[in-house]
Write a protein that holds these residues in place. Structure first.
Motif, PDB file in Angstrom:
ATOM      1  N   ALA A 139      -0.160   6.489  14.109  1.00 13.67           N
ATOM      2  CA  ALA A 139       0.328   7.748  14.794  1.00 13.67           C
ATOM      3  C   ALA A 139       1.364   8.449  14.050  1.00 13.67           C
ATOM      4  CB  ALA A 139       0.785   7.169  16.261  1.00 13.67           C
ATOM      5  N   GLY A 140       0.996   8.888  12.661  1.00 14.35           N
ATOM      6  CA  GLY A 140       1.846   9.663  11.920  1.00 14.35           C
ATOM      7  C   GLY A 140       1.340   9.728  10.519  1.00 14.35           C
ATOM      8  N   SER A 141       0.553   8.860   9.813  1.00 10.16           N
ATOM      9  CA  SER A 141       0.569   9.084   8.407  1.00 10.16           C
ATOM     10  C   SER A 141      -0.650  10.237   8.285  1.00 10.16           C
ATOM     11  CB  SER A 141      -0.307   7.748   7.901  1.00 10.16           C
ATOM     12  OG  SER A 141      -1.738   7.485   8.410  1.00 10.16           O
ATOM     13  N   THR A 142      -0.131  10.936   7.059  1.00 10.95           N
ATOM     14  CA  THR A 142      -0.978  12.110   6.747  1.00 10.95           C
ATOM     15  C   THR A 142      -1.383  12.030   5.353  1.00 10.95           C
ATOM     16  OG1 THR A 142       0.989  13.184   6.195  1.00 10.95           O
ATOM     17  CG2 THR A 142       0.240  13.718   8.329  1.00 10.95           C
ATOM     18  N   GLY A 143      -0.909  11.142   4.559  1.00 16.63           N
ATOM     19  CA  GLY A 143      -1.338  11.023   3.219  1.00 16.63           C
ATOM     20  C   GLY A 143      -2.807  10.737   2.674  1.00 16.63           C
ATOM     21  N   MET A 144      -3.143  10.521   1.533  1.00 16.09           N
ATOM     22  CA  MET A 144      -4.711  10.252   1.330  1.00 16.09           C
ATOM     23  C   MET A 144      -4.688   8.852   1.372  1.00 16.09           C
ATOM     24  SD  MET A 144      -5.694  13.118  -1.610  1.00 16.09           S
ATOM     25  CE  MET A 144      -4.935  12.299  -3.133  1.00 16.09           C
ATOM     26  N   ASP A 145      -5.872   8.574   1.245  1.00  8.00           N
ATOM     27  CA  ASP A 145      -6.365   7.076   1.009  1.00  8.00           C
ATOM     28  C   ASP A 145      -6.025   6.023   2.131  1.00  8.00           C
ATOM     29  OD1 ASP A 145      -7.409   7.671  -1.396  1.00  8.00           O
ATOM     30  OD2 ASP A 145      -5.552   7.118  -2.509  1.00  8.00           O
ATOM     31  N   VAL A 146      -6.098   6.605   3.465  1.00  6.98           N
ATOM     32  CA  VAL A 146      -5.596   5.660   4.397  1.00  6.98           C
ATOM     33  C   VAL A 146      -6.961   5.131   5.187  1.00  6.98           C
ATOM     34  CG1 VAL A 146      -4.599   5.785   6.646  1.00  6.98           C
ATOM     35  CG2 VAL A 146      -3.352   6.753   4.798  1.00  6.98           C
ATOM     36  N   VAL A 147      -7.844   6.062   5.886  1.00  6.65           N
ATOM     37  CA  VAL A 147      -8.991   5.733   6.432  1.00  6.65           C
ATOM     38  C   VAL A 147     -10.078   5.024   5.508  1.00  6.65           C
ATOM     39  CG1 VAL A 147      -8.541   7.199   8.471  1.00  6.65           C
ATOM     40  CG2 VAL A 147      -9.731   7.848   6.624  1.00  6.65           C
ATOM     41  N   GLU A 148      -9.827   5.418   4.196  1.00  9.19           N
ATOM     42  CA  GLU A 148     -10.556   5.050   3.111  1.00  9.19           C
ATOM     43  C   GLU A 148     -10.565   3.455   3.154  1.00  9.19           C
ATOM     44  OE1 GLU A 148      -8.921   7.550   2.991  1.00  9.19           O
ATOM     45  OE2 GLU A 148      -9.896   9.184   1.973  1.00  9.19           O
ATOM     46  N   ILE A 149      -9.618   2.943   3.448  1.00  8.43           N
ATOM     47  CA  ILE A 149      -9.478   1.429   3.405  1.00  8.43           C
ATOM     48  C   ILE A 149     -10.596   0.785   3.994  1.00  8.43           C
ATOM     49  CG2 ILE A 149      -8.141  -0.626   4.143  1.00  8.43           C
ATOM     50  CD1 ILE A 149      -5.684   1.410   3.954  1.00  8.43           C
ATOM     51  N   GLY A 150     -11.143   1.116   5.217  1.00  8.96           N
ATOM     52  CA  GLY A 150     -12.195   0.288   5.832  1.00  8.96           C
ATOM     53  C   GLY A 150     -12.459   0.951   7.223  1.00  8.96           C
ATOM     54  N   PRO A 151     -13.345   0.135   7.921  1.00  6.66           N
ATOM     55  CA  PRO A 151     -13.877   0.882   9.132  1.00  6.66           C
ATOM     56  C   PRO A 151     -12.773   0.313  10.244  1.00  6.66           C
ATOM     57  CG  PRO A 151     -15.287  -1.297   8.492  1.00  6.66           C
ATOM     58  CD  PRO A 151     -14.262  -0.779   7.422  1.00  6.66           C
ATOM     59  N   TYR A 152     -11.757  -0.418  10.093  1.00  6.22           N
ATOM     60  CA  TYR A 152     -10.794  -0.730  11.145  1.00  6.22           C
ATOM     61  C   TYR A 152      -9.611   0.186  11.011  1.00  6.22           C
ATOM     62  CZ  TYR A 152     -13.590  -4.817  12.077  1.00  6.22           C
ATOM     63  OH  TYR A 152     -14.741  -5.686  12.499  1.00  6.22           O
ATOM     64  N   VAL A 153      -9.606   0.939  10.096  1.00 10.22           N
ATOM     65  CA  VAL A 153      -8.401   1.887   9.990  1.00 10.22           C
ATOM     66  C   VAL A 153      -8.597   3.308  10.488  1.00 10.22           C
ATOM     67  CG1 VAL A 153      -6.750   2.724   8.385  1.00 10.22           C
ATOM     68  CG2 VAL A 153      -7.792   0.519   7.810  1.00 10.22           C
ATOM     69  N   PHE A 154      -7.652   3.612  11.319  1.00  9.72           N
ATOM     70  CA  PHE A 154      -7.921   5.073  11.998  1.00  9.72           C
ATOM     71  C   PHE A 154      -6.475   5.699  11.890  1.00  9.72           C
ATOM     72  CE2 PHE A 154     -11.113   2.504  13.820  1.00  9.72           C
ATOM     73  CZ  PHE A 154     -12.237   3.222  14.168  1.00  9.72           C
ATOM     74  N   ARG A 155      -6.360   6.814  12.424  1.00  5.25           N
ATOM     75  CA  ARG A 155      -5.094   7.779  12.486  1.00  5.25           C
ATOM     76  C   ARG A 155      -5.430   8.769  13.407  1.00  5.25           C
ATOM     77  NH1 ARG A 155      -3.661  10.063   6.440  1.00  5.25           N
ATOM     78  NH2 ARG A 155      -5.540  10.560   5.902  1.00  5.25           N
ATOM     79  N   ASP A 156      -4.344   9.432  14.143  1.00  4.40           N
ATOM     80  CA  ASP A 156      -4.632  10.427  15.190  1.00  4.40           C
ATOM     81  C   ASP A 156      -3.647  11.533  15.036  1.00  4.40           C
ATOM     82  OD1 ASP A 156      -2.154   9.395  15.793  1.00  4.40           O
ATOM     83  OD2 ASP A 156      -2.693   9.307  18.009  1.00  4.40           O
ATOM     84  N   THR A 157      -3.392  11.840  13.538  1.00  3.57           N
ATOM     85  CA  THR A 157      -2.448  13.002  13.166  1.00  3.57           C
ATOM     86  C   THR A 157      -3.234  14.140  12.761  1.00  3.57           C
ATOM     87  OG1 THR A 157      -2.250  11.585  11.202  1.00  3.57           O
ATOM     88  CG2 THR A 157      -0.355  11.946  12.477  1.00  3.57           C
ATOM     89  N   LEU A 158      -2.548  15.374  12.623  1.00  2.00           N
ATOM     90  CA  LEU A 158      -2.873  16.560  12.126  1.00  2.00           C
ATOM     91  C   LEU A 158      -2.941  16.469  10.913  1.00  2.00           C
ATOM     92  CD1 LEU A 158      -3.905  19.437  12.731  1.00  2.00           C
ATOM     93  CD2 LEU A 158      -1.378  20.124  12.458  1.00  2.00           C
ATOM     94  N   LEU A 159      -4.090  16.518  10.048  1.00  2.00           N
ATOM     95  CA  LEU A 159      -4.027  16.430   8.485  1.00  2.00           C
ATOM     96  C   LEU A 159      -3.686  17.727   7.902  1.00  2.00           C
ATOM     97  CD1 LEU A 159      -6.987  14.266   8.008  1.00  2.00           C
ATOM     98  CD2 LEU A 159      -4.597  13.486   8.155  1.00  2.00           C
ATOM     99  N   ASP A 160      -3.159  17.847   6.673  1.00  2.00           N
ATOM    100  CA  ASP A 160      -2.953  18.987   6.110  1.00  2.00           C
ATOM    101  C   ASP A 160      -4.242  19.760   5.585  1.00  2.00           C
ATOM    102  OD1 ASP A 160      -0.118  18.800   5.747  1.00  2.00           O
ATOM    103  OD2 ASP A 160      -0.038  17.408   3.903  1.00  2.00           O
ATOM    104  N   THR A 161      -5.250  18.901   5.531  1.00  2.00           N
ATOM    105  CA  THR A 161      -6.681  19.533   5.138  1.00  2.00           C
ATOM    106  C   THR A 161      -7.111  20.329   6.151  1.00  2.00           C
ATOM    107  OG1 THR A 161      -7.691  17.662   5.512  1.00  2.00           O
ATOM    108  CG2 THR A 161      -7.314  18.259   3.456  1.00  2.00           C
TER     109      THR A 161
END
Lengths: 395, 295
Positions: A139-161
């Motif tokens: 609940a906070g990370s906005t940088g690159m290479d986060v959800v790319e790690i794998g199917p168990y990784v999510f985030r609910d932040t507003l992305l710069d893109t």
């Protein structure tokens, strides 16, 4: 991820191999087993974040939002079970975050982890959680290479893109400021990548970068760049860096008589922007993933409950996103009728137009969130105030 | 024509920036000229001057001149104290010891300021209203006029002081030959103290001017500024007072020139590249004299 950072330096590789050994040890522990869905034991949710240290504010406010969500969920229960939060303090340190993530999964056997609010730690913890098949929702990370790690990784932040193009659309099409001066801080990764997004969005919306200038973080003399910007006569100054340099640039710009205002990302949102910039930053526009102003009915309910629980304090971005994170997980567990990460991760990934308190949340196919609206903030009388809520279309 | 005007505009920016470097460079050059030592703490004295100006300005009771004079006085005292505590006991030991002591002082001062005032950049209060003077398309802000004016005035007074006053003559005598000057009745300790006081005072004044001009003050601002001023002093010919002034202006102008030709990320490198070039062809610097070997 350690393999990515291959360096020729001997010292570096020694440190790296030591780290790999440490994380390797962690991986050799027995894999997590989640309690069967029919047991009446509570569903445990791990909190990963800092309660002390430099980034404690993020962690503590996320926790406040989480506690509210727990309270609300436990009125009715999830699949007939209570929700229990397991809190640990990583103090913003990666090494501690590794130990805590391992402990939450192997010892506490949590159903999912909410955290970390920062990108760096989420990347490290995400590797572990993903390899142990436990859902982690940052609940906070906005940088690159986060959800790319794998199917168990999510985030609910507003992305710069998502946010930067929405902001440029407003600036160029609604305000009619077509001629843009774009300033990038060359030694700031965040600024360099954000400028790329801004620049593409300016082109896409029919604007034009009439002058592109570069500075560096910690620079104090901007007279050379400002002189050039003045002669290019832009309608607006887009700066992708942090608040300190933003304030100094605007002070210098006003000094030589430039009237254009500054537009930037959430990096501009620090009280020092106004403390240093004063009148020069009045009217500056930046975007955010949350604002307590002009709430939807759902958000208003959350704000009132939050104020009642926490001494009339207004919730911030992290509290709202923390609350949404747990609510999203609970909904996925209910939908999947299972508190097993391996099963409910799929229902979580299917989240569409979820009406969260920080805005509507949709996970795209690659699990990256699209949030709507984007909150445009304006500096007004020395404070950040909501200027406009810009809706985002989901493609 | 717009290009020419732009260039003129950038020239003024470079002049203002260079004046600040020149003021710090004078401290380096004066001390080197007299005791042959590089006082690496000058950058931090510059930073202290900026903070002293900030604190004075925040009291709301003082105008720009009082802040400038107050900060100058405070840094003068600081410079004398540093010399007494950190350099004088080492005067007869190797030059390396004094140099290391200077680096220690430099770290001490910046760490102290982080402890007292915090690591964040602080804005500088507006000491006087900005005004823009326009001559055709060309414009100059009152800040730039003040920076260049005050720096010029200070450098002129220093030149007059060193050339015509009794103390100035004593300083020049010490620079030539300390032992001989001592035998002629010059109080060496006093001359050195005065040299440190003047050099530090100039750096302190530069700090306030930088605070006004950049609107920003932070504990590590002295590091790079000090390094560039040192480069300016060497470029101009270390030990030479007019050399330090010219060196400072050259460094400031090159830096702005780097920005003008769209190479702003190399602007710091430019200053040092010029330094290397000049030293390759004229090792003693622009105004430096060839070192005479003492027999």
């Amino acid at each position: 991820m350690f393999h990515k950072k291959r360096k020729s330096l001997v010292v570096m590789s020694v440190i790296m191999s030591a780290l790999i050994m440490v994380s390797g040890c962690g991986a050799s522990k027995p894999a997590a087993t989640t309690p069967a869905a029919d047991s009446k034991e509570p569903i445990k949710i791990g909190f990963l974040g800092a309660k002390t240290g430099d980034v404690a504010m993020y962690g503590l406010n996320t926790l406040k939002g989480l506690n509210m969500a727990v309270e609300e969920l436990n009125k009715e229960g999830v699949l007939g079970r209570q929700v229990e939060l397991v809190e640990e303090d990583n103090a913003g340190q990666k090494d501690q975050a590794i130990n805590i993530t391992n402990k939450l999964i192997s010892q506490d056997k949590v159903a999912a982890i909410v955290g970390d609010p920062t990108t760096g730690i989420t990347r490290v913890a995400g590797q572990i959680a993903n390899s142990k098949k436990t859902v982690i929702l940052s609940a906070g990370s906005t940088g690159m290479d986060v959800v790319e790690i794998g199917p168990y990784v999510f985030r609910d932040t507003l992305l710069d893109t998502i946010a930067a193009p929405a902001t440029m659309k407003y600036v160029i099409q609604e305000k009619g400021w077509k001629n843009v001066a774009l300033i990038t801080s060359k030694n700031n990764d965040y600024s360099v990548s954000l400028s790329k997004i801004f620049s593409d969005a300016i082109d896409a919306n029919g604007g034009k970068v009439v002058i592109e200038e570069f500075i560096q973080d910690k620079d104090t003399d901007f007279s050379g760049q400002i002189t050039k910007i003045k002669s290019a006569n832009p309608d607006v100054i887009v700066f992708s860096g942090y608040y300190t340099e933003g304030a100094l640039i605007m002070k210098k710009a006003r000094e030589v008589g430039i009237k254009a205002i500054m537009v930037g990302g959430d990096g501009l949102q620090g009280d020092d922007l106004m403390k240093i910039g004063g009148a020069a930053v009045e009217g500056s526009i930046s975007y955010a993933g949350f604002s307590p102003e002009q709430p939807t009915p759902n958000t208003e309910k959350f704000i009132n409950a939050y104020k009642a629980k926490y001494n009339n304090e207004l919730p911030d971005l992290f509290a709202a996103q923390g609350y949404d994170a747990l609510m999203l997980i609970a909904k996925a567990i209910k939908d999947a009728n299972s508190a097993d990460s391996e099963i409910f991760k799929d229902s979580l990934a299917k989240t569409k137009n979820y009406d969260g308190v920080s805005g509507s949340i949709t996970f795209q196919e690659n699990r990256e969130p699209v949030k709507s609206p984007v909150y445009l903030l304006e500096v007004k009388d020395g404070k950040f105030a909501l200027l406009k809520k810009v809706p985002v279309e989901i493609k | 024509m717009p290009i020419l005007n732009n260039l003129m505009q950038q020239l003024v920016n470079g002049l203002a920036l260079g004046s600040i470097y020149a003021l710090i460079a004078l401290g380096y050059t004066m001390v080197y000229g007299i005791i042959g030592m590089i006082n690496f703490a000058y950058g931090e004295i510059f930073m202290f001057g900026a903070y002293a100006g900030l604190v004075l300005a925040l009291t709301n009771y003082v105008n720009v001149y009082v802040a400038l004079l107050g900060a100058t006085f405070i840094t003068m005292v600081l410079g004398v104290v540093i010399e007494r505590v950190a350099y004088r006991p080492l005067r007869r030991s190797s030059r390396l010891s004094a140099l290391i002591s200077a680096i220690g002082v430099s770290f001490f001062l910046s760490s102290l300021m982080v402890r007292v005032k915090g690591p964040n950049t602080r804005g500088f209060p507006t000491l006087f209203e900005n005004r823009i003077f326009e001559i055709g398309d060309f414009q100059i802000t009152i800040y730039q006029i003040v920076i260049i004016g005050v720096a010029g005035l200070l450098m002129l007074s220093l030149h007059l002081f060193v050339t015509y006053s009794k103390m100035g003559r004593a300083m020049r005598a010490c620079a030539q030959d300390q032992d001989a000057a001592s035998l002629m009745g010059v109080n060496i300790d006093r001359v050195i103290s005065v040299t440190f006081a003047i050099g530090s005072g100039l750096a302190g004044a530069a700090g306030v001017l930088a605070g006004i001009y950049f609107n920003a003050v932070q504990p590590y601002m002295g590091l790079l500024a000090g390094l560039k001023a040192f480069a300016a002093a060497v470029l101009g010919g270390i030990g030479s007072i007019p050399g330090a002034m010219i060196g400072g202006l050259v460094i400031g102008l090159t830096e702005i020139l780097g920005v003008t030709v769209n190479l702003s990320e190399y602007k710091d490198a430019f200053a040092f590249a010029i330094l290397i070039l000049v030293l390759l062809f004229k090792p003693s610097g622009i105004m430096g004299r060839k070192a005479n070997k003492k027999v």
